[in-house]
Design a protein around this motif. Structure first.
Motif, PDB file in Angstrom:
ATOM      1  N   SER A   1       0.830  -1.210   0.000  1.00 54.42           N
ATOM      2  CA  SER A   1       0.000   0.000   0.000  1.00 54.42           C
ATOM      3  C   SER A   1       0.863   1.257   0.000  1.00 54.42           C
ATOM      4  O   SER A   1       2.002   1.248   0.460  1.00 54.42           O
ATOM      5  CB  SER A   1      -0.909   0.014   1.246  1.00 54.42           C
ATOM      6  N   TRP A   2       0.313   2.321  -0.548  1.00 59.31           N
ATOM      7  CA  TRP A   2       0.854   3.678  -0.425  1.00 59.31           C
ATOM      8  C   TRP A   2       2.365   3.737  -0.720  1.00 59.31           C
ATOM      9  O   TRP A   2       3.164   4.211   0.087  1.00 59.31           O
ATOM     10  CB  TRP A   2       0.571   4.226   0.955  1.00 59.31           C
TER      11      TRP A   2
ATOM     12  N   ILE B   1      -6.831   5.668   6.199  1.00 58.37           N
ATOM     13  CA  ILE B   1      -5.733   5.244   7.062  1.00 58.37           C
ATOM     14  C   ILE B   1      -5.025   4.058   6.431  1.00 58.37           C
ATOM     15  O   ILE B   1      -5.665   3.105   5.975  1.00 58.37           O
ATOM     16  CB  ILE B   1      -6.228   4.839   8.468  1.00 58.37           C
ATOM     17  N   GLY B   2      -3.695   4.089   6.418  1.00 62.18           N
ATOM     18  CA  GLY B   2      -2.937   2.972   5.872  1.00 62.18           C
ATOM     19  C   GLY B   2      -1.477   3.040   6.253  1.00 62.18           C
ATOM     20  O   GLY B   2      -1.074   3.855   7.079  1.00 62.18           O
ATOM     21  N   GLY B   3      -0.689   2.197   5.616  1.00 58.84           N
ATOM     22  CA  GLY B   3       0.738   2.134   5.903  1.00 58.84           C
ATOM     23  C   GLY B   3       1.556   2.559   4.696  1.00 58.84           C
ATOM     24  O   GLY B   3       1.677   1.788   3.736  1.00 58.84           O
ATOM     25  N   PRO B   4       2.115   3.758   4.691  1.00 56.25           N
ATOM     26  CA  PRO B   4       3.023   4.148   3.608  1.00 56.25           C
ATOM     27  C   PRO B   4       4.177   3.148   3.527  1.00 56.25           C
ATOM     28  O   PRO B   4       4.700   2.715   4.566  1.00 56.25           O
ATOM     29  CB  PRO B   4       3.518   5.533   4.041  1.00 56.25           C
ATOM     30  N   THR B   5       4.568   2.783   2.317  1.00 58.15           N
ATOM     31  CA  THR B   5       5.559   1.719   2.169  1.00 58.15           C
ATOM     32  C   THR B   5       6.684   2.142   1.237  1.00 58.15           C
ATOM     33  O   THR B   5       6.441   2.444   0.070  1.00 58.15           O
ATOM     34  CB  THR B   5       4.916   0.426   1.623  1.00 58.15           C
TER      35      THR B   5
ATOM     36  N   GLY C   1       4.252  -0.341   5.425  1.00 57.56           N
ATOM     37  CA  GLY C   1       5.030   0.377   6.426  1.00 57.56           C
ATOM     38  C   GLY C   1       4.266   0.568   7.732  1.00 57.56           C
ATOM     39  O   GLY C   1       3.041   0.505   7.786  1.00 57.56           O
ATOM     40  N   THR C   2       5.010   0.808   8.773  1.00 55.16           N
ATOM     41  CA  THR C   2       4.459   1.070  10.101  1.00 55.16           C
ATOM     42  C   THR C   2       5.041   2.383  10.622  1.00 55.16           C
ATOM     43  O   THR C   2       6.173   2.736  10.287  1.00 55.16           O
ATOM     44  CB  THR C   2       4.794  -0.097  11.066  1.00 55.16           C
TER      45      THR C   2
ATOM     46  N   ARG D   1       7.530  -5.463   9.193  1.00 57.95           N
ATOM     47  CA  ARG D   1       7.077  -4.200   8.602  1.00 57.95           C
ATOM     48  C   ARG D   1       8.172  -3.139   8.695  1.00 57.95           C
ATOM     49  O   ARG D   1       8.751  -2.928   9.768  1.00 57.95           O
ATOM     50  CB  ARG D   1       5.826  -3.692   9.319  1.00 57.95           C
ATOM     51  N   PRO D   2       8.455  -2.441   7.603  1.00 58.03           N
ATOM     52  CA  PRO D   2       9.454  -1.370   7.651  1.00 58.03           C
ATOM     53  C   PRO D   2       8.877  -0.108   8.285  1.00 58.03           C
ATOM     54  O   PRO D   2       7.677   0.161   8.174  1.00 58.03           O
ATOM     55  CB  PRO D   2       9.764  -1.130   6.168  1.00 58.03           C
TER      56      PRO D   2
END
Length: 286
Positions: A148-149, A179-183, A213-214, A268-269
């Motif tokens: 995602s993202w 809402i999400g996790g930029p990666t 990402g987290t 998760r990075p």
């Protein structure tokens, strides 16, 4: 795998460019070498190169354009990966295919597990879901890696847009109810390499996994961190999605459960560290 015996579909995209850095010995196929709008050509390329593993880092990613060009998007995002997967299955070659959070409807606020029900909101998500089904149906050794993202120092992405606008404006309005996790694209590339190498010796670990990402954040929160790290004075004001209409509906909840990455020794990075690296590469910070 440092690249020897690895075949990558994609050359100019964000993940493909990071793969080229991490696996310089791989063979990269751009559009001139294997056009995804011609699925048989993709299968023929696999037959010609006889690689040890294949990564598909190419896709139709124009989410809004897919709403009016769904047939074309489906050829690239579904028919071509299906042809690749069948060619790999016939030769016992592990295949890693990148997919997306857009296969989900974004309902609720819990992270979506890899086996959660899919229900895409638009044409892009439908095309990517069709690609997942085609890869599974091929019956070969594979991993579908949803993300995602995606962002990096390359291509068109949210980070580069925010930098450009933030340098010339005092304030911006950004959606805060998605809402999400930029990666970082580099983290996706590294995961693809680790997984493809793992599958060569562990074909039983085929399946669907997530990498994102987290920590999870809103687009507005992501924008604030970009401004802060780049030392830009631009103020970010939260707005709801309804105030920023787009042709394609976006999932409100793009949280992904990435716990199964542990099977490959991955986690998760931290996207904030990845953002720092991208900003440095762009010359936005020392």
């Amino acid at each position: 795998m440092t690249g020897g015996g690895l075949l990558v579909f994609g050359r100019s995209g964000q993940v493909a460019r990071e793969l080229a850095r991490l696996a310089p010995g791989a063979v990269f196929l751009g559009r001139a070498d294997a056009d995804l709008s011609d699925p048989p050509a993709c299968a023929a390329a696999i037959a010609a190169h006889a690689p040890r593993a294949v990564i598909n880092a190419a896709a139709w990613t124009a989410v809004d354009a897919a709403e009016t060009e769904e047939a074309a998007a489906t050829v690239i995002n579904a028919d071509a990966p299906g042809a690749m997967a069948r060619a790999c299955a016939a030769r016992g070659i592990p295949f890693v295919h990148i997919s997306t959070d857009y296969v989900f409807d974004g309902a609720g606020d819990a992270p979506f597990a890899p086996d959660a029900p899919t229900a895409p909101l638009g044409a892009y998500g439908r095309s990517k879901l069709a690609g997942e089904r085609a890869v599974r149906a091929a019956g070969g050794v594979h991993v579908i890696l949803r993300t995602s993202w995606v962002f990096s120092a390359h291509g068109a992405n949210f980070v580069k847009t925010m930098l450009r606008l933030g340098a010339t404006r005092e304030s911006l309005t950004v959606v805060a109810d998605q809402i999400g996790g930029p990666t970082p694209a580099r983290a996706i590339a590294a995961a693809c390499l680790t997984i493809s190498d793992h599958l060569i010796g562990n074909p039983q670990d085929s399946g669907t996994h997530h990498v994102a990402g987290t920590p999870d954040v809103s687009w507005a929160g992501f924008a604030r961190e970009i401004m802060a790290q780049a030392h830009l004075a631009c103020t970010i004001t939260d707005i709801p999605s309804r105030d920023y209409p787009t042709p394609a509906r976006r999932p409100a909840n793009s949280r992904l459960d990435c716990s199964s990455l542990a099977r490959f020794g991955l986690h998760r990075p931290d996207w904030r560290a990845g953002l720092h690296d991208a900003l440095q590469e762009l010359g936005a910070i020392p």
